[in-house]
Design an enzyme around this catalytic site. Structure first.
Site, short mmCIF file in Angstrom:
data_model
loop_
_atom_site.label_atom_id
_atom_site.label_comp_id
_atom_site.label_asym_id
_atom_site.label_seq_id
_atom_site.Cartn_x
_atom_site.Cartn_y
_atom_site.Cartn_z
N CYS A 12 0.47 -1.39 -0.15
CA CYS A 12 0.02 0.01 -0.02
C CYS A 12 0.83 1.02 0.18
O CYS A 12 1.53 1.30 -0.32
CB CYS A 12 -1.06 0.08 1.48
SG CYS A 12 -2.44 -1.35 1.11
N GLY A 38 -0.78 0.70 -4.86
CA GLY A 38 -2.16 0.22 -4.95
C GLY A 38 -3.38 0.90 -5.82
O GLY A 38 -3.49 2.17 -5.36
N ASN A 113 0.46 0.85 5.98
CA ASN A 113 1.16 -0.09 4.73
C ASN A 113 2.43 -1.95 5.64
O ASN A 113 2.58 -1.04 6.94
CB ASN A 113 1.93 0.71 4.07
CG ASN A 113 3.00 -0.37 2.77
OD1 ASN A 113 2.58 -0.54 2.55
ND2 ASN A 113 3.87 0.97 2.47
N GLY A 114 1.67 -2.63 4.61
CA GLY A 114 2.15 -3.86 5.95
C GLY A 114 1.64 -4.84 5.73
O GLY A 114 0.33 -4.58 6.00
N TYR A 254 11.28 -4.24 -7.54
CA TYR A 254 10.66 -4.44 -8.68
C TYR A 254 8.84 -3.94 -7.98
O TYR A 254 8.31 -2.53 -9.08
CB TYR A 254 9.30 -5.57 -8.87
CG TYR A 254 8.42 -5.85 -8.39
CD1 TYR A 254 6.85 -6.17 -8.46
CD2 TYR A 254 8.79 -7.22 -7.38
CE1 TYR A 254 6.24 -6.15 -8.19
CE2 TYR A 254 7.62 -7.09 -6.57
CZ TYR A 254 6.38 -7.42 -6.38
OH TYR A 254 5.08 -7.66 -5.58
N ASP A 357 13.56 -9.80 -17.26
CA ASP A 357 13.08 -9.52 -16.00
C ASP A 357 13.09 -9.33 -15.00
O ASP A 357 14.01 -9.49 -14.33
CB ASP A 357 11.88 -10.53 -16.60
CG ASP A 357 10.39 -10.30 -16.57
OD1 ASP A 357 9.57 -8.57 -15.93
OD2 ASP A 357 9.64 -10.46 -16.34
N ASP A 358 12.32 -8.88 -14.07
CA ASP A 358 12.20 -8.75 -12.59
C ASP A 358 12.29 -9.46 -11.57
O ASP A 358 13.47 -9.83 -10.65
CB ASP A 358 12.64 -7.26 -12.04
CG ASP A 358 10.51 -7.53 -12.60
OD1 ASP A 358 10.59 -8.10 -11.60
OD2 ASP A 358 10.19 -6.00 -12.29
#
Lengths: 483, 483, 483, 483
Positions: A12, A38, A113-114, A254, A357-358
């Site tokens: 988030c 998000g 966030n978390g 990413y 690609d990551d």
């Protein structure tokens, strides 16, 4: 039942400002720059003259605030905001943050966030004691703990509560008198403090949100810290000294925006370095390097630069969001994939291509992209991944635990190569990843959480202990990996 | 009054399919890949058993077909679609295409990419004769001409009408019996024919739309041609032999998608070549090359490759569309700009930067981006434009005529440099542009329309003659250009 | 094909005002009082300083103007408005009026209440001559005729055109200079002129719309008349002297609002008189009289008063609109009926009830209401209809032609009684209806059109001749009616 | 602060069903017939195989369930629903019911009609103890009490909680195993049990909702009772024996639907009787009796019948809801009033009119209607109110407490008459009201709560004690009333 009330506060973005007459509008700008963190929902709560009011809804920020009058209604001198990550199935407006709580004796807004790892047991304990939850979200738990606390001041009640919740969290809180930020003891998620020209303070998940509102970076919130911002400025307090920095490496790999800095390291530069190191670790003869847009373009340009092989635009991402209706035929499903990403026939036809690609999660996306390139005429497709194989779930907020199948947990690199149809496949090593990001902290992996790659989690797992053991058993049964 | 009924069919995208049971869904896929050609509105008309029905509305394709049931309702074996470019002020659902006409004796749907230059006079003539127009769009004019024609067959009526309209047009039409495409005598806009595995034929403005539905490229429609597709296959007819190929160079420079091919040339490759040539024509000592996302990334990588200067991601475009509310303060307006595009401080700070962009129209955007880079600490900003100065309006569908001020029509390169705050500024030469694109046709500029750069229009200007003369006079009064 | 382009301008409401600064708002008020005349869509066009602009959409007036800013945008000194009747299946915004036409040499807005009977042939003739229609609506035909006319002035062109269209029409038109009303030669639909305190003139389908804006009634527009209102006042012109007043009797019977006056007769009073006469023509011994809400309440109170039998509220109509989803079971379908109308068990149980309704079309509604009353315990239900049996279609705008089955065209009164489950059934006689309404004009039925009851149409039927003959044949084959 | 958390569960409607496969659809039908009890929001929670799920939103029922798929998603064998009354200012989706609570050990949905009078103090106590409320609604309080209770079974926890809340309540609750209803010790609000043909049981605020789903009335829930419905049938329990029936008289006077029965008395019949008694108590010589639509039509017809004066339709209510924009001028405001209600000039002009209304609150509406009638030409307007003067606030759920000014609390009948501009004014007496309704219970006013008329409240007032004392003081200061 536990599954249903599992925590939902995964990736988030949070934002906050104190001391600016356009607080609602600044939240809008800041959250917009965090929209990549998000897309399920968004909200803003502001404080005007000590009264809090808010607006939140499902959808992108620009949809939630489609009617500009909402922002005008929220005008105030301080505010916090949140963008919420989309997880399938349980999207309800009740889970959209910030949560605004109005009690007869105080008001408080909260955004998170978390991911808490003892949320389920805390919630059950609280419910046994009479608590009523109105969302599936972790975030309510902190509020219940704060209200239950018998400490004298709000700050002390918050500190006590922060010592009860376990896992990853970056909280921002708004009261009539202050803007408060708090970070977990491992600092899994980034949280930065900035200051605007007029002296207003800003909190944000990423520094790109400081830039967008023209704020200067002041300092990052450190593990175990609480930052309290009010009309007298900002002050730092700590709620624990049991800290150990373990920044989520996926933020660098990413998740974060390339123009953000985390722990003093620019994300684009970190990615470019990963690409360079990957070129050293896993060279291959080819005509061109291409990146999977958008998150792998930095690593691809690093690979090209280090290898001397030209960097080309072999894949084009449609900048417009495609609706993905359920497609009744296989032909329509394949066309649906091409709506989002196209291989450039005029570039790749007849060429040996290095596709950077990551990461690889389930392998299905990689397989489709390799197929797109081959359909467009690529002679060879060599896949290079700028991070190690993902083998273990994340319990700190990266949405890996929902992936039923981490392909690297079950298969060797050679098996994966075969499944995705590549001519060769290599991953960046754990050491290469840590070195490329380049942190210098005195902590495991120089301060990076690498647990999805190594299985070594920096904390006990609490409610998730069982899940982990299952994954571990599965990996041990599988053939030895060749990385 | 003339101004109000000015033509509105500027940049747009058209698509069509004949002979596939998922015609509506294929139009949706194809139009989605053409969404960059028009975001104001979209529509699809399909043909089921000889009955036409359609749906169109303002908004992005995914909004117009938000409810999947609309596509289901439109199920049929053939269809055409259109995405419409947004021009300020006159957006009405009445102008959204395809237009579907139901007469007592025939049905016909019509979509148009291009701009007629005798639309105003034709419309007045038709109205004098009793015609009633229901939109501001050029497209209705062709329908009136077709209905007025006394030729025997529909195809002959269409041919006669195509000889009356002047300017740029790529039409697709759907009748109960056929899918028809038509291109103007100069071929200003691209229109390609493709074929799917099941034998179905596809028409599309760009080849990227053929790719998305898995169709093989068959041939491009040529100037003066009509392609008629029905259950017996496709056949080409011509309605005039007075043709001269003049493909719009702006399609290569910034308008088309990099994965499309036009006249056999890949757009990304053309752009990369322009960047390479620009490095030769206008070299400069610097630490890095950055492109303005997204349309200038190809040219920037070409410049980097040819110059040997590293290519970096110094600007990040927010992939989420930002609402642009009216901002009451200068501070908020600047933050609004940063919402869309950010300079990466960690990359550019203290560095000499070459900023590659595809064009300069009014100069305001360039000025803002230079300012963003300098605020982020860039030591020097050298602007390199991968096309010549835009000095003349386009009357064939590129939205330049609406720009009140073409900065290069009024100012010298040095004056522009000063206005945008760059440390140096260079444009690609006309010859460099033509060579880089690399067409080989026996026509002026090898088949490219370069009129916005040179003022030499390949056709008479009809209703626009006066506008042109004004611009020309303005340019002649201004100081000599230094390009 | 003819069916598809059949005319759609059936029952509707029109309004217009000239000379008031709140023209848009007055249209809103006036149209709201005419909402019963059409619920499919609504629109308003206003004139500010000689420029016309409009807004129209599908839905109720309050939905179309949900955003008050639309009315503010339409501010002007004159305006016309329209509410459109909902007919199944072909509802498109293209058919919503007023139509606003902008030519290079004039502007004109047009709204229409009524139904043309030569619309199909006129449309075909016009299309043969190159005309393009954009709606299924009759209203466009008049505009094409006006534009084709070679007369010198707009008024003369309108007059010529009014002599070409046949059938029922009340038009209101708005130009930059005038508000114009026109009525067909039979005056099938009402159209009244009013004047406000400030001198502004108003046109409206019903006088209730004059009342709502506080306008005094001036005079009714007469058959064959044109009323032209401009800044110098109003003047009457005639476009034909071949007139014969034949006001639609259904306006009195069920369509108009009870507080309106038509041809000097109050609609509630006319209905109450019909109820009284019905009590004389068809008396029955009973405990109470109840009316089917809302249109039959006046007639029911008249019946009660004349018979001396108490008037009771035995049926309650839900004032909230019920969504009628498709119901999968018979039980759910019956409950769906009860959502809209309930019988009051506490009132009717054990009682002999006279149920007064204004008309019977297919008989299904009557059957359901009788059933509701019997389920609620009514001992006897005697149905009394305050108009004669409907046996013939209406071609002048009452939506009877769409009814596949006029029950009275096929069945005798006794058969209908049996089908609807009533204990007795009577209709008001034709003479009783005419006498109760009480017009005194020197014309058939004293100026009333009674053709749906008698089959004697006051005009030739043009395009509908065949339909009529089929109905007539059907009626002649059926058993003799007992009325 | 107290003001902000004041209770909001005023007039509302509740519904529930157990044991029918179309439970969601039946709730939709039932709630639609209760829509007059609340228009702010609506919701339904259903139970399928022991799992509860719900949908609720702001707006009319038909808007909340605009998309039929919502009802399909809610398919289940049991369900409860709620329609919520609109109170100005605090409308939030958070307050829309039913509330659905999911705990780790149980699920429960809850809907409430009524108003608690100790809500504020209970809420403060609960918050002091750590409870978090998420709505402004009373209803949450009961849930907190139930969760805090230490009783063994859910039913016992509910009983204990019902003894803690004070005031007016009719609750319906849904668990995975049962449908539960509960009524307060005074039975202020009606709640009835019905049974469908298939044996399913239904609970509803009014019997009209039983009728609409075809359920037979079984019995009314009595004061202090709990009804528990599960697969074994229904059983009645009591949670207190301290009961005293005091049904809200306003349900009979204006709130309930005329086709409902309350305590065995039909509402229309009660109103008609009030009209008859009013004719006896306050006769006047006049030409006609008219009712204010819709709630006063029954009383008006009773007055007409008893007095022998003809009943006429002198006022017409527009059946379409009018948007009430803020009108900038007095003229527009007056027109706005006429949008909703019109006087029928053709009926009332020159006549002496008796206007029957059910109540006078602030007097402004009465004044406007008298004015409308006089503007339409009425010679005299005699106002007759079919209930006594409203002088005291209601604390049990009728929205009188929000009315700042109860005109009858401040002014005498003669003063009111003068203010509303009537030629005469009379109210029905308290005794006349009680006699007309005709209950026969052994309780004050035969079981009716008449407190808004008398000031004698059947319970202590708890949190509202102060408000009441203020009103009382105000009334005592005012001049003696002449009723």
């Amino acid at each position: 039942m536990v599954a249903e009330i599992k925590s939902l506060n995964e990736e988030c973005g949070v934002f906050g400002v104190w001391g600016h007459p356009d607080a609602a509008q600044l939240n809008f700008f800041g959250l917009h720059s965090l929209q990549h963190r998000g897309q399920e929902g968004a909200g803003i709560v502001t404080n005007r003259n000590g009264r809090l009011k808010g607006h939140r809804d499902l959808g992108l920020l620009s949809e939630v605030f489609k009617d500009e009058r909402e922002l005008i209604r929220l005008s105030g001198e301080a505010g916090i905001g949140h963008v919420r990550y989309s997880t399938a199935g349980s999207n309800s407006i009740l889970n959209i943050q910030p949560f605004l709580f109005k009690f007869h004796d105080e008001e408080l807004a909260l955004a998170h966030n978390g991911n808490l790892i003892n949320a389920v047991s805390l919630r059950q304990e609280l419910e046994q004691d009479g608590a009523i939850f109105h969302s599936n979200s972790d975030t309510e738990i902190l509020m219940h703990l704060i209200r239950k606390s018998k400490q004298d001041t709000l700050i002390d009640r918050i500190k006590e509560s922060l010592n009860t919740v376990k896992g990853a969290f970056a909280y921002v809180m708004l009261t009539p008198d202050a803007l408060i930020g708090a970070l977990d003891p491992n600092g899994f998620r980034p949280l930065s403090i900035g200051q605007m020209e007029n002296g207003a303070y800003v909190l944000a998940s990423e520094t790109c949100a400081l830039d967008v509102v023209g704020a200067e970076f002041v300092r990052a919130v450190q593990p175990g810290e609480l930052v309290i911002i009010d009309d007298s400025g900002y002050r730092i307090e700590t709620y624990t000294d049991q800290t150990l920095l373990q920044i989520c490496s996926m933020e660098f790999i990413y998740f974060a925006r390339p123009d953000s800095n985390i722990a003093g390291v620019n994300v684009h530069t970190a990615r470019k370095n990963m690409g360079k190191r990957l070129a050293e670790e896993a060279p291959v003869d080819a005509d061109m390097v291409i990146g999977v847009p958008n998150s792998s373009l930095s690593a691809a340009s690093g690979y090209a630069e280090a290898s001397g092989i030209p960097y080309e635009m072999g894949l084009v991402k449609n900048q417009y969001v495609a609706r993905t209706f359920i497609q009744p035929t296989q032909e329509l499903r394949e066309q649906g994939v091409r709506m989002k990403l196209s291989a450039v026939r005029g570039v790749v036809a007849g060429k040996k291509v290095i596709m950077v690609d990551d990461s690889i999660v389930r392998g299905t996306t990689s397989r489709r992209i390799v197929q797109l390139l081959k359909e467009a005429g690529a002679a060879e497709v060599h896949v290079r991944i700028s991070s190690p194989p993902l083998k273990y779930p994340c319990f700190y907020g990266i949405d890996i635990q929902n992936q039923k199948e981490l392909i690297a947990a079950d298969y060797s690199v050679e098996e994966i190569r075969e499944k995705i149809g590549a001519d060769s496949l290599s991953f960046l090593s754990v050491e290469g990843t840590v070195d490329s990001i380049g942190l210098k902290f005195d902590a495991p992996h120089n301060g990076l959480c690498m647990s999805y790659f190594t299985g070594d989690y920096p904390t006990p797992l609490y409610d998730y202990e069982t899940d982990y053991m299952k994954t571990l058993a599965k990996i041990r049964e599988s053939k030895p990996l060749m990385v």
